[in-house]
Design an enzyme around this catalytic site. Structure first.
Site, PDB file in Angstrom:
ATOM      1  N   ILE A   1      39.232  33.566  35.724  1.00 46.54           N
ATOM      2  CA  ILE A   1      37.898  34.125  35.921  1.00 46.54           C
ATOM      3  C   ILE A   1      37.334  34.664  34.600  1.00 46.54           C
ATOM      4  O   ILE A   1      36.148  34.475  34.292  1.00 46.54           O
ATOM      5  CB  ILE A   1      37.949  35.230  37.004  1.00 46.54           C
ATOM      6  CG1 ILE A   1      38.276  34.596  38.367  1.00 46.54           C
ATOM      7  CG2 ILE A   1      36.633  36.004  37.061  1.00 46.54           C
ATOM      8  CD1 ILE A   1      38.605  35.602  39.467  1.00 46.54           C
TER       9      ILE A   1
ATOM     10  N   SER B   1      38.083  43.445  43.818  1.00 48.52           N
ATOM     11  CA  SER B   1      38.642  42.341  44.610  1.00 48.52           C
ATOM     12  C   SER B   1      38.303  42.536  46.076  1.00 48.52           C
ATOM     13  O   SER B   1      38.135  43.675  46.546  1.00 48.52           O
ATOM     14  CB  SER B   1      40.165  42.319  44.455  1.00 48.52           C
ATOM     15  OG  SER B   1      40.753  41.449  45.404  1.00 48.52           O
TER      16      SER B   1
ATOM     17  N   TYR C   1      48.024  46.664  44.327  1.00 44.67           N
ATOM     18  CA  TYR C   1      46.878  45.924  43.783  1.00 44.67           C
ATOM     19  C   TYR C   1      45.572  46.432  44.406  1.00 44.67           C
ATOM     20  O   TYR C   1      44.593  46.718  43.707  1.00 44.67           O
ATOM     21  CB  TYR C   1      47.086  44.438  44.069  1.00 44.67           C
ATOM     22  CG  TYR C   1      45.992  43.512  43.600  1.00 44.67           C
ATOM     23  CD1 TYR C   1      45.918  43.105  42.277  1.00 44.67           C
ATOM     24  CD2 TYR C   1      45.038  43.016  44.495  1.00 44.67           C
ATOM     25  CE1 TYR C   1      44.926  42.229  41.852  1.00 44.67           C
ATOM     26  CE2 TYR C   1      44.049  42.145  44.082  1.00 44.67           C
ATOM     27  CZ  TYR C   1      43.989  41.750  42.758  1.00 44.67           C
ATOM     28  OH  TYR C   1      43.004  40.888  42.347  1.00 44.67           O
TER      29      TYR C   1
ATOM     30  N   LYS D   1      42.086  48.150  42.838  1.00 47.37           N
ATOM     31  CA  LYS D   1      40.767  47.524  42.969  1.00 47.37           C
ATOM     32  C   LYS D   1      39.780  48.443  43.688  1.00 47.37           C
ATOM     33  O   LYS D   1      38.575  48.410  43.408  1.00 47.37           O
ATOM     34  CB  LYS D   1      40.903  46.176  43.682  1.00 47.37           C
ATOM     35  CG  LYS D   1      41.719  45.148  42.892  1.00 47.37           C
ATOM     36  CD  LYS D   1      41.133  44.924  41.497  1.00 47.37           C
ATOM     37  CE  LYS D   1      41.827  43.819  40.717  1.00 47.37           C
ATOM     38  NZ  LYS D   1      41.262  43.614  39.382  1.00 47.37           N
TER      39      LYS D   1
HETATM   40  N1  LIG Z   1      42.099  34.907  41.471  1.00 49.63           N
HETATM   41  C1  LIG Z   1      41.700  35.606  42.521  1.00 49.63           C
HETATM   42  O1  LIG Z   1      41.785  35.158  43.677  1.00 49.63           O
HETATM   43  C2  LIG Z   1      41.110  36.978  42.318  1.00 49.63           C
HETATM   44  C3  LIG Z   1      40.497  37.594  43.422  1.00 49.63           C
HETATM   45  C4  LIG Z   1      39.952  38.856  43.270  1.00 49.63           C
HETATM   46  C5  LIG Z   1      40.005  39.508  42.044  1.00 49.63           C
HETATM   47  N2  LIG Z   1      40.597  38.874  40.988  1.00 49.63           N
HETATM   48  C6  LIG Z   1      40.632  39.610  39.721  1.00 49.63           C
HETATM   49  O2  LIG Z   1      39.998  38.843  38.713  1.00 49.63           O
HETATM   50  C7  LIG Z   1      40.588  39.149  37.454  1.00 49.63           C
HETATM   51  C8  LIG Z   1      41.016  37.858  36.776  1.00 49.63           C
HETATM   52  O3  LIG Z   1      42.014  37.246  37.570  1.00 49.63           O
HETATM   53  P1  LIG Z   1      42.405  35.717  37.430  1.00 49.63           P
HETATM   54  O4  LIG Z   1      42.631  35.209  38.796  1.00 49.63           O
HETATM   55  O5  LIG Z   1      41.481  35.024  36.536  1.00 49.63           O
HETATM   56  O6  LIG Z   1      43.862  35.859  36.761  1.00 49.63           O
HETATM   57  P2  LIG Z   1      44.524  35.124  35.532  1.00 49.63           P
HETATM   58  O7  LIG Z   1      45.975  35.475  35.615  1.00 49.63           O
HETATM   59  O8  LIG Z   1      44.143  33.692  35.485  1.00 49.63           O
HETATM   60  O9  LIG Z   1      43.860  35.863  34.264  1.00 49.63           O
HETATM   61  C9  LIG Z   1      44.137  37.201  33.972  1.00 49.63           C
HETATM   62  C10 LIG Z   1      44.086  37.379  32.476  1.00 49.63           C
HETATM   63  O10 LIG Z   1      44.297  38.762  32.178  1.00 49.63           O
HETATM   64  C11 LIG Z   1      45.144  38.832  31.053  1.00 49.63           C
HETATM   65  N3  LIG Z   1      45.846  40.110  31.010  1.00 49.63           N
HETATM   66  C12 LIG Z   1      46.846  40.523  31.809  1.00 49.63           C
HETATM   67  N4  LIG Z   1      47.283  41.721  31.424  1.00 49.63           N
HETATM   68  C13 LIG Z   1      46.536  42.080  30.358  1.00 49.63           C
HETATM   69  C14 LIG Z   1      46.515  43.217  29.516  1.00 49.63           C
HETATM   70  N5  LIG Z   1      47.382  44.235  29.672  1.00 49.63           N
HETATM   71  N6  LIG Z   1      45.608  43.264  28.517  1.00 49.63           N
HETATM   72  C15 LIG Z   1      44.752  42.227  28.327  1.00 49.63           C
HETATM   73  N7  LIG Z   1      44.742  41.126  29.076  1.00 49.63           N
HETATM   74  C16 LIG Z   1      45.622  41.052  30.090  1.00 49.63           C
HETATM   75  C17 LIG Z   1      46.093  37.664  31.219  1.00 49.63           C
HETATM   76  O11 LIG Z   1      46.736  37.313  30.004  1.00 49.63           O
HETATM   77  C18 LIG Z   1      45.168  36.589  31.742  1.00 49.63           C
HETATM   78  O12 LIG Z   1      44.596  35.829  30.690  1.00 49.63           O
HETATM   79  C19 LIG Z   1      41.730  40.100  37.734  1.00 49.63           C
HETATM   80  O13 LIG Z   1      41.314  41.426  37.508  1.00 49.63           O
HETATM   81  C20 LIG Z   1      42.022  39.869  39.204  1.00 49.63           C
HETATM   82  O14 LIG Z   1      42.624  40.976  39.810  1.00 49.63           O
HETATM   83  C21 LIG Z   1      41.163  37.636  41.093  1.00 49.63           C
END
Ligand SMILES: NC(=O)c1ccc[n+]([C@@H]2O[C@H](COP(=O)([O-])OP(=O)(O)OC[C@H]3O[C@@H](n4cnc5c(N)ncnc54)[C@H](O)[C@@H]3O)[C@@H](O)[C@H]2O)c1
Length: 269
Positions: free
Chosen positions: A26, A151, A164, A168
């Site tokens: 994202i 989320s 988690y 959120k």
């Molecule tokens: N994928 C889903 O279904 C979903 C749903 C709701 C919310 N989200 C939220 O969206 C956001 C992105 O999620 P995603 O699905 O793209 O995950 P993802 O794992 O593809 O990307 C997350 C990124 O965050 C980086 N990251 C992790 N820890 C870190 C830190 N300490 N400092 C800097 N960067 C860090 C990772 O290296 C990674 O590039 C998150 O906050 C997640 O909770 C995701």
């Protein structure tokens, strides 16, 4: 505002944006969208390779970007990044706190270390980003826009993701509380609360270490999600980036303290 100006207000030409978590999923889609809409984008991630890869993709597409390694759970690193971007690029107009991790398990068994780790990244990391960006934005004439990743887990409780979901939900309250404080400086603070989106975070259930996909496992995970969602769809990162871009832009100039829910209808609040 006339129609031409209204459409133009969705663009963010000349703005400076920082996106945490820009190395994957994202965050990467948000960085690409903001750059496509005209911003210079600093792609920040603890995974330097991923951050640089996203920045390279933006530059390849004709945009302006750089990659930065940053751990959002380290307050000093976040502060230094915000201050340096403002000094080098002239402002920080948009700051998206997208970086996050998932920790799973029932409440009764949750180790304290897991709880501390997810709080450090998913809640304190967003808090530090809000502080650092907010300090720069409240001191600059144009204000700014902060967008935080919450989320659907904060809206609809489900088993095994309490730590988690707590983070959120905290992000939502942080977003609203801060919005009441900084609005007078033309700084807006909003959040997105995505539903299920296929990324590395969710793909870990069925993407093998060598990168190949276990199709049976994929269907077992994704199909129930899809059927349970009113739109009978699961999200793509761009579905979330669209909301983030809107909140970042002047098209959302009258919105603060709000949560947008690109979630296929899985939670209606
Ligand atoms: N994928 C889903 O279904 C979903 C749903 C709701 C919310 N989200 C939220 O969206 C956001 C992105 O999620 P995603 O699905 O793209 O995950 P993802 O794992 O593809 O990307 C997350 C990124 O965050 C980086 N990251 C992790 N820890 C870190 C830190 N300490 N400092 C800097 N960067 C860090 C990772 O290296 C990674 O590039 C998150 O906050 C997640 O909770 C995701």
């Amino acid at each position: 505002m006339d129609a031409t100006n209204l459409i133009q207000s969705f663009r963010i030409d000349g703005k400076v944006a920082v996106v945490t978590g820009a190395g994957s999923g994202i965050g990467r889609a948000c960085a690409l969208a903001l750059a496509g809409a005209g911003a210079t984008v600093v792609c920040a991630d603890v995974d330097a390779t991923g951050a640089n890869r996203t920045a390279a993709a933006i530059i390849e597409a004709g945009g302006s970007s750089s990659g930065e390694r940053i751990d959002v759970s380290h307050r000093d690193e976040v502060e230094v990044l915000a201050t340096r971007v403002a000094a080098e690029l002239g402002s920080v107009d948009v700051w998206c706190n997208i970086a996050g991790i998932m920790v799973e398990g029932p409440v009764l068994d949750a180790p304290e270390e897991d709880f501390d780790r997810i709080i450090a990244i998913n809640l304190k990391g967003v808090f530090f980003g809000c502080q650092a960006a907010g300090r720069v934005m409240t001191a600059q004439p144009g204000g700014g826009s902060i967008v935080n990743a919450s989320s659907a887990a904060a809206d609809a409780p489900s088993p095994n993701i309490a730590c988690y979901a707590i983070c959120k939900a905290g992000v939502v309250q942080l977003t609203k509380s801060m919005a009441t404080e900084v609005g007078k400086h033309n700084v807006r603070v909003n959040a997105v609360a995505p539903g299920f989106v296929l990324t590395a975070m969710t793909g870990r259930y069925f993407v093998r270490p060598d990168g190949t996909v276990d199709e049976a496992m994929r269907n077992a995970v994704v199909e129930p999600m899809r059927k349970h969602t009113p739109l009978r769809a699961i999200g793509e990162p761009e579905d979330i980036a669209a909301s983030v871009l809107f909140l970042a832009s002047d098209a959302a100039r009258f919105m603060t303290g709000q949560v947008l829910r690109p979630n296929g209808g899985v939670a209606m609040v």
